[in-house]
Scaffold this active site. Structure first.
Site, PDB file in Angstrom:
ATOM      1  N   HIS A 269      -0.068   3.845  -7.943  1.00  0.00           N
ATOM      2  CA  HIS A 269       0.086   2.391  -7.956  1.00  0.00           C
ATOM      3  C   HIS A 269      -0.572   1.744  -9.173  1.00  0.00           C
ATOM      4  CE1 HIS A 269       1.894   1.704  -3.910  1.00  0.00           C
ATOM      5  NE2 HIS A 269       1.483   2.960  -3.787  1.00  0.00           N
TER       6      HIS A 269
ATOM      7  N   ASP B  68       1.138  -0.108   0.306  1.00  0.00           N
ATOM      8  CA  ASP B  68       1.296   1.046   1.202  1.00  0.00           C
ATOM      9  C   ASP B  68       0.745   0.763   2.593  1.00  0.00           C
ATOM     10  OD1 ASP B  68       2.440   2.380  -0.881  1.00  0.00           O
ATOM     11  OD2 ASP B  68       0.908   3.929  -1.060  1.00  0.00           O
TER      12      ASP B  68
END
Length: 256
Positions: A61, A134
């Site tokens: 990420h 997430d």
């Protein structure tokens, strides 16, 4: 809707996401899994990147941030306060309920510990858009790495309390695999069966299955439905505390 959004593939199954305010030209990337796709999308749109909103510290990420920042040196990098030291160079660290702005767009930070201890999501209340990282997936949720399962459940309940017409953008294209588990847990859910047919068709054609909506997740996502009798019966915990039901669901998904 006041904003414009671009969603595109990064890495193997990550999503790159850009949100743009046409009134001011401000543009944010939600995480930067990989630099090249983000830079390519910016070139296609002609948007100038002004912000990066980081949901959590995992490399898939944040791995592309240095290269993107080298191309846009004035970009304002915003990170979760609890993970700021691990993420590295940034301009602002945020906590639960912090208020931000992307040009004329209002942004609210919601702390959602569970997947990581400092995970946050970004809620655009005027457009009813949630960038969930997430924490929440279509018919799924992130693995619980750093907190008790009850903490993750509480974080999911915070998201479940948002308006049901909220559009949800997630960090990964996991929908088909998540859906197979959801069907195994709740085979008699007709909305779930209908959704899986549509998801299968989308993936067979190469199309994305996101964004989703909170209403659809409340109807078909087992991790938001741990309090439902059908899920309780499926995991053999009809009278257990709901956090225990959620924990059992997550443990089963890890092995699925």
């Amino acid at each position: 809707m006041r904003s414009e959004i671009r969603q595109f593939k990064c890495l193997e199954d990550n999503f790159g996401l850009l949100i743009h305010d046409p009134r001011t030209g401000a543009t944010a990337a939600i995480d930067v899994p990989e630099a090249a796709p983000v830079l390519d999308e910016l070139a296609k749109t002609g948007w100038n990147l002004t912000h990066i909103f980081v949901t959590h510290r995992h490399k898939d990420h944040i791995g592309g941030i240095p290269e993107v920042k080298a191309r846009f040196p004035q970009v304002h990098v915003i990170v979760p306060k609890l993970e700021a030291d691990q993420i590295g160079a940034h301009d602002q660290a945020v906590s639960d309920e912090d208020q931000l702005a992307l040009g004329s767009l209002k942004v609210k930070v919601l702390a959602t510990p569970g997947h990581t201890i400092g995970h946050v999501v970004y809620w655009f209340p005027e457009d009813k858009i949630l960038f969930a990282g997430d924490m929440l997936f279509a018919m799924g949720c992130g693995r619980v790495f750093e907190t008790p399962a009850a903490i993750m459940w509480d974080s999911l309940q915070k998201l479940a309390a948002l308006p049901t017409d909220t559009q949800i953008y997630c960090g990964h294209e996991y929908t088909l695999a998540n859906g197979r588990f959801a069907v195994a847990m709740e085979p008699d859910n007709p909305q779930l069966q209908e959704r899986m047919q549509k998801v299968t068709e989308l993936r067979q054609s190469g199309a994305f299955t996101l964004p989703t909506t909170l209403a659809l997740e409340l109807a078909t996502n087992p991790f938001l439905r741990a309090d439902q009798a059908s899920i309780r019966q499926s995991v053999g915990l009809p009278h257990a505390p709901v956090a225990d039901v959620f924990a059992e669901l997550r443990a089963r998904k890890n092995k699925f």
